[in-house]
Design a protein around this motif. Structure first.
Motif, mmCIF file in Angstrom:
data_model
loop_
_atom_site.group_PDB
_atom_site.id
_atom_site.type_symbol
_atom_site.label_atom_id
_atom_site.label_comp_id
_atom_site.label_asym_id
_atom_site.label_seq_id
_atom_site.Cartn_x
_atom_site.Cartn_y
_atom_site.Cartn_z
ATOM 1 N N GLY A 80 91.594 -93.796 26.556
ATOM 2 C CA GLY A 80 93.007 -93.446 26.572
ATOM 3 C C GLY A 80 93.819 -94.152 27.633
ATOM 4 N N GLY A 81 93.278 -95.246 28.190
ATOM 5 C CA GLY A 81 94.025 -96.037 29.156
ATOM 6 C C GLY A 81 93.580 -95.813 30.589
ATOM 7 N N GLN A 82 94.140 -96.636 31.493
ATOM 8 C CA GLN A 82 93.739 -96.617 32.891
ATOM 9 C C GLN A 82 93.978 -95.265 33.544
ATOM 10 O OE1 GLN A 82 94.701 -99.987 35.644
ATOM 11 N NE2 GLN A 82 95.834 -98.435 36.811
ATOM 12 N N ARG A 83 95.150 -94.678 33.305
ATOM 13 C CA ARG A 83 95.471 -93.399 33.947
ATOM 14 C C ARG A 83 94.466 -92.327 33.543
ATOM 15 N NH1 ARG A 83 99.537 -90.968 37.492
ATOM 16 N NH2 ARG A 83 98.982 -88.773 37.389
ATOM 17 N N ARG A 84 94.136 -92.294 32.265
ATOM 18 C CA ARG A 84 93.180 -91.299 31.772
ATOM 19 C C ARG A 84 91.796 -91.530 32.374
ATOM 20 N NH1 ARG A 84 91.305 -86.461 30.254
ATOM 21 N NH2 ARG A 84 89.875 -86.565 28.494
ATOM 22 N N PHE A 85 91.399 -92.812 32.501
ATOM 23 C CA PHE A 85 90.098 -93.113 33.104
ATOM 24 C C PHE A 85 90.056 -92.618 34.542
ATOM 25 C CE2 PHE A 85 86.708 -95.427 35.078
ATOM 26 C CZ PHE A 85 85.764 -95.612 34.078
ATOM 27 N N ILE A 86 91.119 -92.871 35.277
ATOM 28 C CA ILE A 86 91.163 -92.429 36.674
ATOM 29 C C ILE A 86 91.134 -90.901 36.752
ATOM 30 C CG2 ILE A 86 92.553 -92.426 38.788
ATOM 31 C CD1 ILE A 86 93.510 -95.240 37.991
ATOM 32 N N ASP A 87 91.806 -90.236 35.821
ATOM 33 C CA ASP A 87 91.751 -88.774 35.783
ATOM 34 C C ASP A 87 90.311 -88.276 35.634
ATOM 35 O OD1 ASP A 87 94.434 -88.169 36.103
ATOM 36 O OD2 ASP A 87 94.868 -88.214 33.959
ATOM 37 N N LEU A 88 89.527 -88.986 34.829
ATOM 38 C CA LEU A 88 88.150 -88.558 34.563
ATOM 39 C C LEU A 88 87.186 -88.951 35.678
ATOM 40 C CD1 LEU A 88 87.877 -89.512 30.767
ATOM 41 C CD2 LEU A 88 88.018 -87.199 31.720
ATOM 42 N N ALA A 89 87.313 -90.182 36.171
ATOM 43 C CA ALA A 89 86.314 -90.725 37.099
ATOM 44 C C ALA A 89 86.753 -90.701 38.557
ATOM 45 C CB ALA A 89 85.956 -92.157 36.698
ATOM 46 N N TRP A 102 77.638 -87.257 36.931
ATOM 47 C CA TRP A 102 77.911 -88.219 35.870
ATOM 48 C C TRP A 102 79.069 -87.728 35.006
ATOM 49 C CZ3 TRP A 102 76.126 -92.527 37.225
ATOM 50 C CH2 TRP A 102 74.839 -92.700 37.742
ATOM 51 N N GLN A 103 79.918 -88.668 34.574
ATOM 52 C CA GLN A 103 81.091 -88.346 33.762
ATOM 53 C C GLN A 103 80.726 -88.572 32.294
ATOM 54 O OE1 GLN A 103 83.741 -88.608 31.739
ATOM 55 N NE2 GLN A 103 84.520 -86.762 32.742
ATOM 56 N N GLU A 104 80.383 -87.504 31.592
ATOM 57 C CA GLU A 104 79.784 -87.638 30.272
ATOM 58 C C GLU A 104 80.756 -88.138 29.207
ATOM 59 O OE1 GLU A 104 77.142 -84.698 28.873
ATOM 60 O OE2 GLU A 104 76.236 -84.311 30.829
ATOM 61 N N GLU A 105 82.038 -87.849 29.335
ATOM 62 C CA GLU A 105 82.988 -88.343 28.335
ATOM 63 C C GLU A 105 83.037 -89.868 28.345
ATOM 64 O OE1 GLU A 105 87.756 -88.074 27.231
ATOM 65 O OE2 GLU A 105 86.819 -86.431 28.338
ATOM 66 N N ILE A 106 83.044 -90.460 29.529
ATOM 67 C CA ILE A 106 83.035 -91.920 29.634
ATOM 68 C C ILE A 106 81.702 -92.481 29.157
ATOM 69 C CG2 ILE A 106 83.076 -93.850 31.265
ATOM 70 C CD1 ILE A 106 85.028 -92.172 32.972
ATOM 71 N N ILE A 107 80.624 -91.851 29.556
ATOM 72 C CA ILE A 107 79.286 -92.325 29.188
ATOM 73 C C ILE A 107 79.109 -92.345 27.674
ATOM 74 C CG2 ILE A 107 76.832 -91.726 29.294
ATOM 75 C CD1 ILE A 107 77.423 -90.669 32.175
ATOM 76 N N LYS A 108 79.611 -91.319 27.000
ATOM 77 C CA LYS A 108 79.434 -91.217 25.544
ATOM 78 C C LYS A 108 80.220 -92.275 24.783
ATOM 79 C CE LYS A 108 78.200 -86.319 25.487
ATOM 80 N NZ LYS A 108 78.632 -84.936 25.143
ATOM 81 N N ILE A 109 81.268 -92.840 25.408
ATOM 82 C CA ILE A 109 81.993 -93.935 24.774
ATOM 83 C C ILE A 109 81.081 -95.142 24.616
ATOM 84 C CG2 ILE A 109 83.823 -95.644 25.188
ATOM 85 C CD1 ILE A 109 85.443 -93.308 26.406
ATOM 86 N N ILE A 110 80.242 -95.357 25.603
ATOM 87 C CA ILE A 110 79.289 -96.475 25.534
ATOM 88 C C ILE A 110 78.152 -96.139 24.590
ATOM 89 C CG2 ILE A 110 77.703 -97.921 26.878
ATOM 90 C CD1 ILE A 110 79.486 -97.303 29.328
ATOM 91 N N ASP A 111 77.592 -94.949 24.745
ATOM 92 C CA ASP A 111 76.452 -94.531 23.925
ATOM 93 C C ASP A 111 76.198 -93.045 24.187
ATOM 94 O OD1 ASP A 111 74.035 -94.024 22.704
ATOM 95 O OD2 ASP A 111 72.934 -95.654 23.687
#
Length: 511
Positions: free
Chosen positions: A125-134, A199-208
């Motif tokens: 969902g973009g850079q801002r969303r990534f920073i919110d998560l990680a 670990w940030q599972e939402e980001i991880i699941k995007i990869i696999d």
């Protein structure tokens, strides 16, 4: 009378490995070093090493350090009780089900994964969303995009993947047989929530969706990994040695420079350039330029990273057939500001500013400046001006700067330090022990061992007593400050104007 205890610090960097052996007073008894080999014949943007080169360099550098330490009649190798490893950050070491390396490791300065970085950011969902998560932005060099690159470009190798390790964790695995990650180095993967230390599972699941099972458990950096395998210890004539958690090279250099309280900034001039400071809580930069890393003491390490420092001077040295000392002497023949000549040092692309497809640029050549002293001076200045761009952002986010402490191979260049003092408008303090990452690894080993023995001691107590400084302080020259202020404005105007050209140039090279 109790026997003396000794500690080993290993810095497995980009160019090579360095080893230090210290005693309980922080005195260095032995030093060793050995080079690393790069994989040759790669495409533009790729940078890889076989992890076997790190093991070989570890063995050679430790043997060299032991030989030197043994010239001290009181030294006993069997009294080495703990070891810590500093490693280059962000590298991806893929292991199969037998713990064997699947392919060479992609390194921190590999920018071939720019497309994968975009894919992950868009999917979340973009850079801002990534920073919110990680809690930090996803830079091209981070491990996450390298994992997706393997999945997309080498699917057969990806199907064999069972464990993801970083370079220093791989060396810990070699020594102990145990797979684990501590907060500091793990925070540079792009897969971790650096605020919640998990670990940030939402980001991880995007990869696999199954990738989380391939990531080792996270642990606090005071917790040791285990003990060196007996067969390895015996090969060096060592006894039982505790292996500390270790950490990324910046995290270890923070310890080695005593940067464990707010207000101190460390300037590291190595292959890359970094400026970082201690923070007792996470500091999030929604512009995505300052990384909210964890440190390797249990706190945080807001960090600016540029990708081009000593790699630039090494290339210039090779191209012109000069020694580094001769280059510096020639550069001093040109005045501060190099007559308006500006060098953009993006030889390996750049992380800050975010220019993964960037390349080096010399701007402002004329009849006066088209000579080596001006070219060399512009090279030295361009590297520091690039750090100056990111430093302005770091200062807005963190506690007021009390002082800069400098480390890295580039710290031996007095001209660089003089330029840095003027550009940063702050004094530069020099450390007695210049190998800050290896020294920090040995101090972390000391800390980990004491706590393992239930002798509770803080890392601050250790660094306050053992990190020493040279008397000489590099003060900014008042007459140079206005020149560099103006040059920094021009520098920060020039690189954005070339952004589209950088992309076009990389596409041209790929044909």
């Amino acid at each position: 009378m109790a026997e003396k205890l000794y500690f080993v610090g290993i810095d497995s960097g980009t160019q090579g490995t360095k080893a230090l052996i210290i005693d309980e007073k922080g005195r260095v008894l032995g030093r060793g070093k050995a080079p690393h080999q790069f994989i040759s014949g790669l495409r533009p943007g790729e940078s890889e090493q076989a992890p076997e080169t790190w093991i070989k360099a570890f063995q050679e550098s430790l043997k060299m350090a032991l030989r030197e330490a043994q010239t001290d009649k009181n030294f006993r190798s069997k009294n080495i009780v703990a070891l810590g490893i500093s490693g280059q950050q962000h590298g991806f070491v893929p292991l199969d089900k037998k713990g064997q390396v699947i392919r060479p490791a992609k390194l921190w300065n590999d920018t071939s994964t720019a497309d994968e970085t975009k894919i992950i950011l868009e999917a979340v969902g973009g850079q801002r969303r990534f920073i919110d998560l990680a809690g930090l932005n996803l830079a091209v060099g981070y491990t996450a995009s390298k994992i997706l690159w393997l999945k997309r470009h080498e699917p057969e190798n990806y199907r064999r993947l069972r464990t993801v390790l970083l370079p220093h964790n791989y060396l810990n695995f070699y020594l102990t047989g145990k797979k684990c990650l501590e907060y500091g180095d793990a925070s540079g993967t792009g897969l971790m929530d650096v605020r919640r230390l998990k670990w940030q599972e939402e980001i991880i699941k995007i990869i696999d969706p199954d990738l989380v099972e391939k990531l080792p458990a996270l642990r606090h950096p005071v917790e040791p990994v285990g003990f060196i395998k007996k067969e390895i210890a015996d090969s060096f004539n060592l006894g039982q040695i505790l292996v500390a958690s270790g950490g990324g090279d910046n995290m270890m250099a923070a310890i080695g420079t005593g940067n464990v309280t707010p207000g101190i900034f460390t300037l590291s001039l190595g292959t890359s350039g970094t400026i970082y400071t201690y923070a007792p809580k996470p500091i999030v930069d929604y512009r995505g330029e300052i990384a909210t890393f964890c440190d390797s003491t249990g706190a945080w390490l807001p960090l600016l990273c540029t990708m081009n420092v000593t790699n630039v001077t090494e290339l210039a040295k090779r191209a012109f057939g000069y020694s580094l000392q001769k280059m510096e002497r020639e550069a001093r023949k040109a005045p501060p500001g190099a007559g308006g000549l500006v060098f953009l040092p993006f030889i390996d692309g750049e992380r800050v500013p975010v220019l993964p497809l960037g390349c080096g640029v010399i701007f402002g050549l004329n009849r006066r400046t088209f000579q080596l002293p001006f070219l060399f001076r512009a090279i030295y200045e361009g590297v520091i001006l690039n750090l100056g761009y990111g430093l302005s952002r770091l200062k807005k986010l963190c506690a007021a700067t009390k002082e800069f402490r400098v480390t890295g191979g580039g710290s031996r260049c007095r001209l660089w330090l003089e330029i840095a003092a003027a550009v940063f408008q702050a004094p530069i303090r020099l450390l007695k022990e210049t190998e800050a990452a290896a020294y920090g690894a040995s101090l972390q080993a000391f800390w980990s061992y004491q706590n393992y023995q239930n002798q509770k001691i803080s890392i601050k107590e250790i660094t306050n007593g053992l990190v020493k400084f040279k008397e000489k302080v590099i003060e900014p020259k008042p007459e140079a400050i206005p020149c560099y202020q103006e040059l920094l404005i021009r520098y920060n105007s020039l690189w954005p104007a070339l952004n589209d050209e950088f992309t076009a140039h990389r596409h041209f090279q790929a044909k």
